[in-house]
Design an enzyme around this catalytic site. Structure first.
Site, PDB file in Angstrom:
ATOM      1  CE  LYS A 240      -2.191  -1.041   3.897  1.00 52.03           C
ATOM      2  NZ  LYS A 240      -1.691  -2.369   4.267  1.00 52.03           N
TER       3      LYS A 240
ATOM      4  NE  ARG B  87      -4.739  -1.401   9.610  1.00 52.56           N
ATOM      5  CZ  ARG B  87      -3.592  -0.964   9.081  1.00 52.56           C
ATOM      6  NH1 ARG B  87      -3.455   0.267   8.658  1.00 52.56           N
ATOM      7  NH2 ARG B  87      -2.570  -1.766   8.987  1.00 52.56           N
TER       8      ARG B  87
ATOM      9  NE  ARG C 175       7.404  -3.429   6.214  1.00 48.15           N
ATOM     10  CZ  ARG C 175       6.078  -3.362   6.103  1.00 48.15           C
ATOM     11  NH1 ARG C 175       5.528  -2.658   5.130  1.00 48.15           N
ATOM     12  NH2 ARG C 175       5.294  -4.004   6.957  1.00 48.15           N
TER      13      ARG C 175
ATOM     14  NE  ARG D 279       6.018  -1.569  10.222  1.00 46.26           N
ATOM     15  CZ  ARG D 279       4.878  -1.515   9.544  1.00 46.26           C
ATOM     16  NH1 ARG D 279       4.825  -0.877   8.383  1.00 46.26           N
ATOM     17  NH2 ARG D 279       3.788  -2.081  10.011  1.00 46.26           N
TER      18      ARG D 279
ATOM     19  NE  ARG E 241       1.557  -5.636  10.871  1.00 44.71           N
ATOM     20  CZ  ARG E 241       2.741  -5.602  10.231  1.00 44.71           C
ATOM     21  NH1 ARG E 241       3.798  -6.184  10.754  1.00 44.71           N
ATOM     22  NH2 ARG E 241       2.858  -4.975   9.095  1.00 44.71           N
TER      23      ARG E 241
HETATM   24  P1  ADP Z   1       0.477  -2.684   7.950  1.00 44.10           P
HETATM   25  O1  ADP Z   1       1.775  -3.068   7.334  1.00 44.10           O
HETATM   26  O2  ADP Z   1      -0.005  -3.710   8.945  1.00 44.10           O
HETATM   27  O3  ADP Z   1      -0.559  -2.314   6.942  1.00 44.10           O
HETATM   28  P2  ADP Z   1       0.653   0.067   9.010  1.00 44.10           P
HETATM   29  O4  ADP Z   1       1.994   0.687   8.878  1.00 44.10           O
HETATM   30  O5  ADP Z   1      -0.424   0.582   8.115  1.00 44.10           O
HETATM   31  O6  ADP Z   1       0.869  -1.487   8.911  1.00 44.10           O
HETATM   32  O7  ADP Z   1       0.143   0.232  10.508  1.00 44.10           O
HETATM   33  C1  ADP Z   1       0.940  -0.139  11.609  1.00 44.10           C
HETATM   34  C2  ADP Z   1       0.068  -0.257  12.841  1.00 44.10           C
HETATM   35  O8  ADP Z   1      -0.519   1.031  13.130  1.00 44.10           O
HETATM   36  C3  ADP Z   1      -1.104  -1.213  12.716  1.00 44.10           C
HETATM   37  O9  ADP Z   1      -0.758  -2.555  12.995  1.00 44.10           O
HETATM   38  C4  ADP Z   1      -2.045  -0.642  13.784  1.00 44.10           C
HETATM   39  O10 ADP Z   1      -1.633  -0.993  15.086  1.00 44.10           O
HETATM   40  C5  ADP Z   1      -1.837   0.860  13.631  1.00 44.10           C
HETATM   41  N1  ADP Z   1      -2.808   1.456  12.664  1.00 44.10           N
HETATM   42  C6  ADP Z   1      -2.509   2.037  11.479  1.00 44.10           C
HETATM   43  N2  ADP Z   1      -3.625   2.478  10.868  1.00 44.10           N
HETATM   44  C7  ADP Z   1      -4.652   2.161  11.690  1.00 44.10           C
HETATM   45  C8  ADP Z   1      -6.065   2.358  11.626  1.00 44.10           C
HETATM   46  N3  ADP Z   1      -6.644   2.957  10.580  1.00 44.10           N
HETATM   47  N4  ADP Z   1      -6.806   1.916  12.667  1.00 44.10           N
HETATM   48  C9  ADP Z   1      -6.248   1.324  13.739  1.00 44.10           C
HETATM   49  N5  ADP Z   1      -4.929   1.092  13.863  1.00 44.10           N
HETATM   50  C10 ADP Z   1      -4.131   1.510  12.849  1.00 44.10           C
END
Ligand code: ADP
Length: 292
Positions: free
Chosen positions: A72, A149, A183, A227, A238
């Site tokens: 994404k 989300r 990553r 990360r 996740r």
């Molecule tokens: P991913 O690689 O899982 O898509 P992100 O970098 O988008 O990871 O998000 C990292 C973390 O930040 C998620 O696992 C969650 O804990 C939190 N997070 C990000 N966006 C949201 C959201 N819209 N609602 C709730 N938690 C979120």
């Protein structure tokens, strides 16, 4: 001339994407800003979000959906450069807050490192602050990555503005896990790389997939970090949470005629031109560099 003029709309193919966008432009919203959480409706009222602005008078308002590790961030960031709109990743906003000395920091660290979602209230508050900053920066439109989300987040967003298109990136689970584990991030410039070489053979009618590693340039090579939530155990959690809480958001946009499903055919060289085609866009700079 704005970067968006480098991206021109193709006329004939990819009818699905363009009709999605068209339907999105003309679809009415079911909620109003008063039904949204206070922070969101407050900034909406102050016009930080262009409330029901005619899409012809503003830049694109797109969201990216998809499992952890699908890419994404990569594709949202490329489209943001191409279209001249801000790329707003809620994961980045969470990580910024988590690395600060704020009150929320340790609580967020725990939630993120367990692979759980942070509360809708916290996310909305972080996103509100980021969207407020748009005005000062003179930004218009947005590409959201990692938001919404949950169905509730999608409803709140729908309550304050129209989303034109939701792009749902898809990749098989084996590749998602390998990508998260491979990553690497440059601790200085924040750019993302990947040391994984993914080569999954097709079987039982399922297509295989090859993704070459994305190595860092020499200036970043000695500064790579991982990360803390990119461990196998947390990535699997996740993914579980994605299927439970976030996958229903795909249906939310599908039922509104706004969902563009995109199966990634491989790494960036294979996927970027196909994604542009599906979106009715052209990237002249990329074409020229690929031809050189
Ligand atoms: P991913 O690689 O899982 O898509 P992100 O970098 O988008 O990871 O998000 C990292 C973390 O930040 C998620 O696992 C969650 O804990 C939190 N997070 C990000 N966006 C949201 C959201 N819209 N609602 C709730 N938690 C979120």
């Amino acid at each position: 001339m704005a970067a968006s003029f480098r991206a021109i709309t193709r006329s004939s193919d990819a009818k699905a994407a363009s009709s999605c966008v068209w339907r999105a432009f003309s679809s009415p919203s079911t909620l109003n800003s008063e039904t949204a959480l206070p922070a969101f409706s407050l900034f909406a009222r102050r016009n930080y979000l262009p409330l029901r602005q005619d899409p012809k008078d503003r830049n694109v308002q797109w969201v990216f959906l998809g499992c952890p590790g699908v890419g994404k961030g990569t594709y949202a960031s490329r489209l943001s450069d191409l279209l001249g709109v801000p790329h707003i990743a809620t994961g980045d906003l969470v990580r910024e807050e988590l690395n600060s000395s704020g009150l929320l920091s340790s609580q967020l660290k725990e939630t993120v490192n367990q692979g759980k979602l942070v509360s809708d209230e916290t996310i909305i508050s972080l996103l509100s602050k980021r969207l407020e900053a748009r005005e000062a920066k003179g930004e218009s439109g947005f590409i959201l990555d990692g938001f919404p989300r949950t169905i509730r987040q999608a409803e709140i967003l729908e309550g304050v503005t129209n989303i034109d298109l939701a792009i749902n990136l898809k990749l098989q689970e084996e590749a998602l896990i390998a990508k998260c584990l491979g990553r690497r991030i440059c601790s200085e410039c924040g750019d993302n790389y990947n040391i994984a070489r993914i080569d999954i053979k097709g079987e039982n009618g399922k297509p295989g997939i090859y993704m070459a590693p994305l190595p860092p340039p020499p200036k970043c090579a000695s500064k790579l970090i991982q990360r803390s939530d990119d461990t196998e155990e947390v990535v699997k959690e996740r993914l579980r949470i994605y299927y439970e809480m976030s996958q229903p958001v795909e249906e939310f946009y599908r039922s509104r005629g706004k969902l563009l499903e995109f199966n990634l055919p491989g790494g960036i060289p294979e996927s970027w031109p196909k994604l542009l085609q599906a979106l009715n866009l052209e990237d002249y700079d990329y074409k020229q560099s690929a031809a050189a």
